[in-house]
Scaffold this active site. Structure first.
Site, PDB file in Angstrom:
ATOM      1  N   HIS A 160     -43.737 -43.393  -3.870  1.00 44.19           N
ATOM      2  CA  HIS A 160     -42.946 -43.879  -4.994  1.00 44.19           C
ATOM      3  C   HIS A 160     -41.501 -44.076  -4.538  1.00 44.19           C
ATOM      4  O   HIS A 160     -40.949 -43.261  -3.791  1.00 44.19           O
ATOM      5  CB  HIS A 160     -42.967 -42.858  -6.143  1.00 44.19           C
ATOM      6  CG  HIS A 160     -44.263 -42.820  -6.875  1.00 44.19           C
ATOM      7  ND1 HIS A 160     -44.357 -43.027  -8.227  1.00 44.19           N
ATOM      8  CD2 HIS A 160     -45.530 -42.616  -6.438  1.00 44.19           C
ATOM      9  CE1 HIS A 160     -45.627 -42.933  -8.597  1.00 44.19           C
ATOM     10  NE2 HIS A 160     -46.357 -42.686  -7.518  1.00 44.19           N
TER      11      HIS A 160
ATOM     12  N   GLU B  28     -44.239 -30.424  -4.208  1.00 45.96           N
ATOM     13  CA  GLU B  28     -45.039 -31.363  -4.996  1.00 45.96           C
ATOM     14  C   GLU B  28     -44.292 -32.675  -5.227  1.00 45.96           C
ATOM     15  O   GLU B  28     -44.870 -33.766  -5.148  1.00 45.96           O
ATOM     16  CB  GLU B  28     -45.420 -30.745  -6.345  1.00 45.96           C
ATOM     17  CG  GLU B  28     -46.289 -29.503  -6.248  1.00 45.96           C
ATOM     18  CD  GLU B  28     -45.474 -28.235  -6.022  1.00 45.96           C
ATOM     19  OE1 GLU B  28     -44.229 -28.327  -5.846  1.00 45.96           O
ATOM     20  OE2 GLU B  28     -46.090 -27.156  -6.002  1.00 45.96           O
TER      21      GLU B  28
ATOM     22  N   ASP C 126     -36.404 -47.612 -13.025  1.00 46.49           N
ATOM     23  CA  ASP C 126     -37.282 -46.510 -12.634  1.00 46.49           C
ATOM     24  C   ASP C 126     -36.430 -45.404 -12.025  1.00 46.49           C
ATOM     25  O   ASP C 126     -35.339 -45.669 -11.481  1.00 46.49           O
ATOM     26  CB  ASP C 126     -38.338 -46.983 -11.622  1.00 46.49           C
ATOM     27  CG  ASP C 126     -39.346 -45.891 -11.307  1.00 46.49           C
ATOM     28  OD1 ASP C 126     -40.000 -45.398 -12.246  1.00 46.49           O
ATOM     29  OD2 ASP C 126     -39.470 -45.509 -10.126  1.00 46.49           O
TER      30      ASP C 126
ATOM     31  N   ASP D 155     -40.391 -49.691  -7.112  1.00 45.83           N
ATOM     32  CA  ASP D 155     -41.197 -49.615  -8.330  1.00 45.83           C
ATOM     33  C   ASP D 155     -40.617 -50.487  -9.438  1.00 45.83           C
ATOM     34  O   ASP D 155     -41.358 -51.068 -10.239  1.00 45.83           O
ATOM     35  CB  ASP D 155     -41.308 -48.170  -8.808  1.00 45.83           C
ATOM     36  CG  ASP D 155     -42.292 -47.360  -7.976  1.00 45.83           C
ATOM     37  OD1 ASP D 155     -42.857 -47.925  -7.015  1.00 45.83           O
ATOM     38  OD2 ASP D 155     -42.503 -46.170  -8.274  1.00 45.83           O
TER      39      ASP D 155
ATOM     40  N   GLU E  76     -36.666 -41.410  -9.802  1.00 49.57           N
ATOM     41  CA  GLU E  76     -37.408 -40.342  -9.138  1.00 49.57           C
ATOM     42  C   GLU E  76     -36.666 -39.035  -9.398  1.00 49.57           C
ATOM     43  O   GLU E  76     -35.437 -39.022  -9.544  1.00 49.57           O
ATOM     44  CB  GLU E  76     -37.533 -40.598  -7.633  1.00 49.57           C
ATOM     45  CG  GLU E  76     -38.240 -41.891  -7.259  1.00 49.57           C
ATOM     46  CD  GLU E  76     -39.685 -41.956  -7.720  1.00 49.57           C
ATOM     47  OE1 GLU E  76     -40.291 -40.893  -7.980  1.00 49.57           O
ATOM     48  OE2 GLU E  76     -40.214 -43.078  -7.836  1.00 49.57           O
TER      49      GLU E  76
END
Length: 229
Positions: free
Chosen positions: A149, A52, A7, A154, A9
């Site tokens: 997250h 965001e 995963d 994750d 980010e």
């Protein structure tokens, strides 16, 4: 079989718009069982963090500024995933960022086979939500620590979801039981083979003689004669 559950980010949705990786998390599976071997790296994106994106993962400029740049950690990441199948939720997103970052520093794109757990979930449960949180609820997987997250967390959760999507944890446990009997590779085409040294007969000499006498008394018409090689 080696698989890497992965995963990432990022600072946004599109590397073509200047967005960058900020975290990579990987969990190693061998024959569908976690080995405890992981790769985890925060990355300085060399740009500011949009509000965001910060709301999603909580990785801000002050935290990421002292982290290494992707070019400094790329080879360690490539070495970790080398030769493995990659297991990713919404694989197109993560692969787009990883391959773009590799291209920017002059390294080859990843050519690993990829399993997209999002696509598997959508095929298996059409019409239902296939988000990681929804799959955790479906399979009873504890994700209470996932308030934000995080790539490594994750990946660990996704590893559990992946095993459930394959049919349940018992598949991996069965393989693990087989592997635990030997430190060497598992022979998937195993067949019973003759012993190198046959076991001695448990019959006494008298029993063997009596058996031979009985067979001789049956004569040449005995039915098993036609099977005698």
């Amino acid at each position: 079989m080696r698989e890497i559950v992965l995963d990432t980010e990022t600072t946004g949705f599109e590397p073509s718009e200047g967005h960058r990786l900020v975290e990579i998390g990987c969990v190693e599976l061998i024959n569908h069982m976690p080995t405890g071997n992981t790769y985890h790296q925060y990355i300085n994106p060399e740009r500011g963090m949009p509000a965001e994106a910060f709301a999603v993962h909580g990785l801000g400029d002050d935290f990421l500024r002292p982290q290494p740049k992707f070019a400094q950690v790329a080879q360690a990441f490539v070495d970790f995933v080398a030769g493995a199948k990659l297991v990713i939720h919404n694989a197109a997103f993560d692969m787009k960022f990883l391959n773009t970052e590799l291209e920017w520093i002059g390294k080859p794109k990843l050519e690993n086979p990829v399993v997209d757990t999002l696509a598997i979930a959508r095929r298996k449960f059409p019409g239902a939500s296939a988000s990681l949180d929804a799959l955790c609820r479906r399979f009873g997987i504890d994700n209470s620590n996932r308030t934000l997250h995080g790539a490594l967390l994750d990946s660990e959760i996704l590893a559990e979801v992946y095993l459930e999507l394959l049919g349940g944890r018992q598949t991996g446990l069965a393989l693990n039981t087989q592997n635990s009997r030997s430190s060497g590779p598992v022979d998937v085409d195993w067949r019973a083979r003759p012993r190198p040294t046959p076991l001695p007969s448990r019959l006494t000499e008298e029993e063997l003689a009596a058996h031979a006498k009985m067979i001789a008394g049956m004569g040449d018409a005995a039915i098993w004669r036609k099977y005698d090689a």
